[in-house]
Design a protein around this motif. Structure first.
Motif, PDB file in Angstrom:
ATOM      1  N   SER A  31      10.920 -15.777  31.201  1.00  7.53           N
ATOM      2  CA  SER A  31      10.913 -16.990  30.375  1.00  7.53           C
ATOM      3  C   SER A  31      10.536 -16.672  28.929  1.00  7.53           C
ATOM      4  O   SER A  31      10.706 -17.505  28.045  1.00  7.53           O
ATOM      5  N   THR A  89      10.711 -15.997  25.389  1.00  9.29           N
ATOM      6  CA  THR A  89      11.799 -16.040  24.397  1.00  9.29           C
ATOM      7  C   THR A  89      11.707 -14.872  23.421  1.00  9.29           C
ATOM      8  O   THR A  89      12.729 -14.414  22.904  1.00  9.29           O
ATOM      9  N   GLU A  90      10.495 -14.351  23.177  1.00  8.73           N
ATOM     10  CA  GLU A  90      10.365 -13.262  22.193  1.00  8.73           C
ATOM     11  C   GLU A  90      11.104 -12.003  22.642  1.00  8.73           C
ATOM     12  O   GLU A  90      11.671 -11.281  21.810  1.00  8.73           O
ATOM     13  N   ASP A 133      14.746 -12.752  21.872  1.00  9.18           N
ATOM     14  CA  ASP A 133      14.943 -12.772  20.417  1.00  9.18           C
ATOM     15  C   ASP A 133      15.050 -11.351  19.882  1.00  9.18           C
ATOM     16  O   ASP A 133      15.926 -11.039  19.064  1.00  9.18           O
ATOM     17  N   HIS A 156      16.397 -15.755  32.499  1.00 14.01           N
ATOM     18  CA  HIS A 156      15.782 -16.461  31.364  1.00 14.01           C
ATOM     19  C   HIS A 156      16.033 -17.963  31.476  1.00 14.01           C
ATOM     20  O   HIS A 156      15.120 -18.777  31.264  1.00 14.01           O
TER      21      HIS A 156
END
Length: 436
Positions: free
Chosen positions: A372, A374-375, A378, A417
């Motif tokens: 999960s 997000t970094e 990214d 994700h």
């Protein structure tokens, strides 16, 4: 959604459709730059949306390999503008379906019978329509069935379609001609396999048997006697696609359970079978009412030869990256570093690829991983974007096997994700007894 009564099947008809779409795209550019004369700060969002909508509308009517390439590109989220990703992702399970008469003609051609003569019940309206075929619900002897029917002309038009889709892909992907050629050749090989439903039936039975003991994974039974080169009959699995499933606000425990099943399904295949379900988009999976992962499509399988498997997984799953000489040797085997590279190029590609693999392999570096985050994504996408802009990567690098293996692993990461799952990543390990 409006049904299609016919599909352009001849090379001339399909080519005319591409030309018409190209003219529309050209018109969109003219409209965009006309507006920009009066508003210099105008960005490309509207242009991207117009182009993506027109291209998708055209490809969805053509079906087949052209639409499949769009589907594949929608999964590579770091190389396309958002408008293209959003439009092209519709091809995962939401393309315009074929009309009833066209379905009946397909059955008559391959069985010499209509669907109503074969099954006790057959719903002439499809439940899902994607790039290669569409699915209908049927029943026979009290058993609920799913019948997958391939669109007419799909298998015969792959080579010519890919030639016509090249200019769009060239502009969207920014690849060199040589790199695009490698990409398209590998895609063509897999698509030719994917349109062979006799092959898919055999593989579906083999893979579902091989994977049957993976916890929380279920498969339909397949019926060769009710299948043909363009039609597959299997059990109907009840369940929801991931997008519908996530709207039910499932518990973290259930999301982790489904995520673990996904992880185990893919890593078992990679390391125990050396061949993997290479079409990891949400349209190929269902979450059943019992909270299990249903796999409903084995059309695209990528086999991994030893000369790819050993160096690739040594880099991602061992301490190989701490050994510079060993890492460079593996990069050479995988053609990421070439024979004619000079010392400066070797050092450059060693540094860039090492950094990329360290990032990609993070889930394998601990016993559990929270997808999960997000970094992590990214960083992954921004790194991919940075590399795609480097002139050193305008020429093709890496063996052809990367195309589908990378697509598979990134597709798996993306689904995990989207689920927001935390999984144990130590359930299946590579077998690396052979030195690289």
């Amino acid at each position: 959604m409006k049904e299609q009564d016919s599909i352009p099947t001849s090379k001339t008809e399909r080519s005319a459709k591409f030309v018409k779409t190209g003219l529309k795209v050209g018109g969109n550019y003219i409209k965009h730059y006309s507006k920009k004369l009066f508003n210099p700060s105008l960005n490309k969002d509207e242009l991207d949306l117009d182009n993506a909508t027109d291209i998708y509308a055209s490809l969805s009517e053509l079906k087949g390999s052209a639409l499949k390439v769009a589907q594949m590109l929608s999964m590579d989220k770091n190389i396309l503008p958002k408008a293209y990703v959003d439009q092209f992702s519709l091809s995962q399970y939401n393309a315009p379906p074929l009309s009833g008469p066209l379905i009946v003609r397909t059955f008559s051609k391959y069985f010499g019978k209509t669907p109503s003569e074969i099954y006790d019940e057959f719903n002439i309206r499809s439940t899902n329509a994607a790039s290669i075929g569409q699915v209908h619900q049927a029943s026979l002897n009290g058993k609920k069935l799913a019948v997958k029917i391939q669109y007419p002309g799909v298998g015969d038009s792959i080579s010519s379609d890919l030639k016509m889709v090249k200019p769009f892909a060239f502009r969207l992907l920014g690849m060199s001609q040589k790199e695009l050629e490698v990409y398209m050749t590998e895609v063509e090989e897999r698509l030719l396999e994917e349109t062979d439903y006799d092959l898919e039936i055999r593989r579906s039975i083999e893979f579902s048997e091989a994977c049957k003991n993976i916890p929380n994974v279920v498969f339909p039974a397949y019926y060769p006697d009710l299948s043909s080169k363009r039609i597959i009959t299997m059990d109907w699995l009840e369940g929801q696609h991931m997008k519908e499933f996530m709207k039910t606000n499932p518990s973290q425990e259930l999301k982790d359970k489904i995520g673990q099943a996904l992880w185990d399904f893919y890593n078992f295949q990679q390391h125990e079978l050396r061949a993997v379900h290479a079409d990891p988009h949400p349209g190929n999976f269902l979450i059943t009412p019992e909270g299990k992962l249903g796999i409903i499509d084995f059309g695209c399988i990528k086999e991994m030869p030893d000369d790819f498997y050993y160096p690739f997984f040594s880099l991602t799953s061992t301490d190989m990256l701490k050994d510079k000489a060993g890492t460079i040797k593996a990069f050479r085997q995988l053609e990421m570093i070439r024979e004619n590279d000079d010392a400066a190029q070797i050092e450059f590609y060693y540094r860039i690829y090492k950094e990329m693999i360290e990032l990609f392999a993070q889930p394998y570096m601990s016993n559990t991983f929270d997808f999960s985050k997000t970094e992590f994504f990214d960083k992954l996408y921004s790194y991919g974007e940075k590399i795609s802009r480097m002139p050193e990567f305008k020429q093709a690098r890496g063996v052809k096997h990367f195309i589908y293996v990378n697509r598979t692993n990134f597709g798996l990461y993306n689904m995990l994700h989207d689920l927001g799952a935390t999984v144990r990543t130590d359930t299946w390990y590579p077998h690396l007894e052979v030195a690289v």
